[in-house]
Design an enzyme around this catalytic site. Structure first.
Site, PDB file in Angstrom:
ATOM      1  N   HIS A 132      -6.878  -5.765   2.219  1.00 39.05           N
ATOM      2  CA  HIS A 132      -5.740  -5.188   2.935  1.00 39.05           C
ATOM      3  C   HIS A 132      -5.204  -6.250   3.898  1.00 39.05           C
ATOM      4  O   HIS A 132      -5.975  -6.784   4.709  1.00 39.05           O
ATOM      5  CB  HIS A 132      -6.167  -4.004   3.807  1.00 39.05           C
ATOM      6  CG  HIS A 132      -6.732  -2.825   3.064  1.00 39.05           C
ATOM      7  ND1 HIS A 132      -6.005  -1.674   2.860  1.00 39.05           N
ATOM      8  CD2 HIS A 132      -7.949  -2.596   2.523  1.00 39.05           C
ATOM      9  CE1 HIS A 132      -6.751  -0.780   2.223  1.00 39.05           C
ATOM     10  NE2 HIS A 132      -7.940  -1.319   2.007  1.00 39.05           N
ATOM     11  N   ASP A 181       0.854  -1.197   0.000  1.00 33.85           N
ATOM     12  CA  ASP A 181       0.000   0.000   0.000  1.00 33.85           C
ATOM     13  C   ASP A 181       0.890   1.247   0.000  1.00 33.85           C
ATOM     14  O   ASP A 181       1.880   1.324   0.734  1.00 33.85           O
ATOM     15  CB  ASP A 181      -0.915  -0.006   1.223  1.00 33.85           C
ATOM     16  CG  ASP A 181      -2.046   0.986   1.089  1.00 33.85           C
ATOM     17  OD1 ASP A 181      -3.208   0.550   1.007  1.00 33.85           O
ATOM     18  OD2 ASP A 181      -1.775   2.213   1.072  1.00 33.85           O
ATOM     19  N   HIS A 201     -15.960   2.836   3.532  1.00 38.54           N
ATOM     20  CA  HIS A 201     -14.562   3.270   3.478  1.00 38.54           C
ATOM     21  C   HIS A 201     -13.813   2.770   2.246  1.00 38.54           C
ATOM     22  O   HIS A 201     -12.589   2.735   2.212  1.00 38.54           O
ATOM     23  CB  HIS A 201     -13.815   2.843   4.753  1.00 38.54           C
ATOM     24  CG  HIS A 201     -12.627   3.707   5.085  1.00 38.54           C
ATOM     25  ND1 HIS A 201     -11.409   3.556   4.474  1.00 38.54           N
ATOM     26  CD2 HIS A 201     -12.485   4.722   5.948  1.00 38.54           C
ATOM     27  CE1 HIS A 201     -10.568   4.456   4.961  1.00 38.54           C
ATOM     28  NE2 HIS A 201     -11.207   5.180   5.858  1.00 38.54           N
ATOM     29  N   GLN A 202     -14.547   2.381   1.187  1.00 37.05           N
ATOM     30  CA  GLN A 202     -13.838   1.968  -0.038  1.00 37.05           C
ATOM     31  C   GLN A 202     -13.528   3.204  -0.868  1.00 37.05           C
ATOM     32  O   GLN A 202     -14.430   3.944  -1.252  1.00 37.05           O
ATOM     33  CB  GLN A 202     -14.698   0.993  -0.858  1.00 37.05           C
ATOM     34  CG  GLN A 202     -13.957   0.469  -2.100  1.00 37.05           C
ATOM     35  CD  GLN A 202     -14.790  -0.504  -2.917  1.00 37.05           C
ATOM     36  OE1 GLN A 202     -16.019  -0.524  -2.812  1.00 37.05           O
ATOM     37  NE2 GLN A 202     -14.132  -1.272  -3.761  1.00 37.05           N
ATOM     38  N   HIS A 229     -10.213  -5.291  -3.364  1.00 40.00           N
ATOM     39  CA  HIS A 229      -8.880  -5.510  -2.797  1.00 40.00           C
ATOM     40  C   HIS A 229      -8.991  -5.884  -1.332  1.00 40.00           C
ATOM     41  O   HIS A 229      -9.888  -5.433  -0.626  1.00 40.00           O
ATOM     42  CB  HIS A 229      -7.994  -4.263  -2.950  1.00 40.00           C
ATOM     43  CG  HIS A 229      -8.612  -3.000  -2.453  1.00 40.00           C
ATOM     44  ND1 HIS A 229      -9.570  -2.301  -3.155  1.00 40.00           N
ATOM     45  CD2 HIS A 229      -8.426  -2.311  -1.308  1.00 40.00           C
ATOM     46  CE1 HIS A 229      -9.938  -1.235  -2.472  1.00 40.00           C
ATOM     47  NE2 HIS A 229      -9.258  -1.224  -1.337  1.00 40.00           N
TER      48      HIS A 229
HETATM   49  P1  AMP Z   1      -9.793   1.374   0.312  1.00 33.15           P
HETATM   50  O1  AMP Z   1     -10.110   2.510   1.230  1.00 33.15           O
HETATM   51  O2  AMP Z   1     -10.115   0.028   0.932  1.00 33.15           O
HETATM   52  O3  AMP Z   1     -10.398   1.529  -1.061  1.00 33.15           O
HETATM   53  O4  AMP Z   1      -8.210   1.388   0.174  1.00 33.15           O
HETATM   54  C1  AMP Z   1      -7.533   1.801  -0.974  1.00 33.15           C
HETATM   55  C2  AMP Z   1      -6.059   1.736  -0.662  1.00 33.15           C
HETATM   56  O5  AMP Z   1      -5.332   1.842  -1.881  1.00 33.15           O
HETATM   57  C3  AMP Z   1      -5.559   2.825   0.265  1.00 33.15           C
HETATM   58  O6  AMP Z   1      -5.006   2.245   1.445  1.00 33.15           O
HETATM   59  C4  AMP Z   1      -4.489   3.546  -0.565  1.00 33.15           C
HETATM   60  O7  AMP Z   1      -3.386   3.955   0.184  1.00 33.15           O
HETATM   61  C5  AMP Z   1      -4.126   2.488  -1.588  1.00 33.15           C
HETATM   62  N1  AMP Z   1      -3.584   3.006  -2.840  1.00 33.15           N
HETATM   63  C6  AMP Z   1      -4.106   3.965  -3.636  1.00 33.15           C
HETATM   64  N2  AMP Z   1      -3.313   4.175  -4.712  1.00 33.15           N
HETATM   65  C7  AMP Z   1      -2.268   3.307  -4.593  1.00 33.15           C
HETATM   66  C8  AMP Z   1      -1.117   3.045  -5.382  1.00 33.15           C
HETATM   67  N3  AMP Z   1      -0.860   3.726  -6.518  1.00 33.15           N
HETATM   68  N4  AMP Z   1      -0.258   2.089  -4.955  1.00 33.15           N
HETATM   69  C9  AMP Z   1      -0.485   1.435  -3.807  1.00 33.15           C
HETATM   70  N5  AMP Z   1      -1.569   1.623  -3.029  1.00 33.15           N
HETATM   71  C10 AMP Z   1      -2.447   2.562  -3.403  1.00 33.15           C
END
Ligand code: AMP
Length: 146
Positions: free
Chosen positions: A101, A30, A92-93, A99
């Site tokens: 985490h 991340d 919170h998406q 994906h």
């Molecule tokens: P969510 O809130 O579950 O949609 O989480 C999306 C996650 O994607 C967040 O923790 C971001 O930090 C991560 N994220 C967004 N852009 C990138 C990227 N280019 N490379 C790695 N992680 C990313």
């Protein structure tokens, strides 16, 4: 489904710190970790939320998730972790591509240095058994057959 930053990462148009890849799954660090080793595990299929994902991609994810978790634990020295999977803006998406985490839970000094990981609010209430019986039957009836 809208194009997301994860589609670009999967197509290698944007760099990432890749930790695992196969035909159906990609895992990378991340970019804004809440703990050292915070890793995202992503199906290559462009589904917005988990309920929209195909059985084949779900199976591919399930097959490698424990292995990726073990790798994250071994590399970071953490012994605990949370697996988080957000679906929908109010849940919170932020990136509308499925994906998971993998978030190590570090303790003590490691948490201070590497990030405390996931903080959880758990607003539990006692179940209403009469309503729950009906609800369970309704969910059962509406489950799709494979
Ligand atoms: P969510 O809130 O579950 O949609 O989480 C999306 C996650 O994607 C967040 O923790 C971001 O930090 C991560 N994220 C967004 N852009 C990138 C990227 N280019 N490379 C790695 N992680 C990313």
């Amino acid at each position: 489904m809208p194009e997301t930053i994860f589609s670009k990462i999967i197509r290698r148009e944007i760099p990432c710190h890749r930790v695992y890849e196969d035909e159906r799954v990609l895992a990378f660090l991340d970019i804004n970790p809440i703990a050292r080793g915070h890793t995202l595990v992503v199906p290559k299929e462009p589904a917005a939320t988990l309920d929209q994902l195909s059985d084949d991609s779900a199976a591919a994810l399930g097959r490698v998730l424990p292995r990726i978790c073990r790798g994250v634990l071994a590399a970071t020295g953490a012994t605990a972790f949370n697996l988080l999977q957000n679906n929908g803006t109010i849940a919170h998406q932020a990136v509308v591509h499925v994906h998971f985490h993998v978030i190590p839970k570090h303790a003590g000094e490691a948490a201070k240095a590497g990030g405390a990981g996931l903080g959880i609010q758990w607003p539990a209430r006692a179940i209403d058994h009469a309503e729950a019986g009906q609800l369970a039957e309704r969910i059962k009836a509406l489950l799709e057959r494979p």
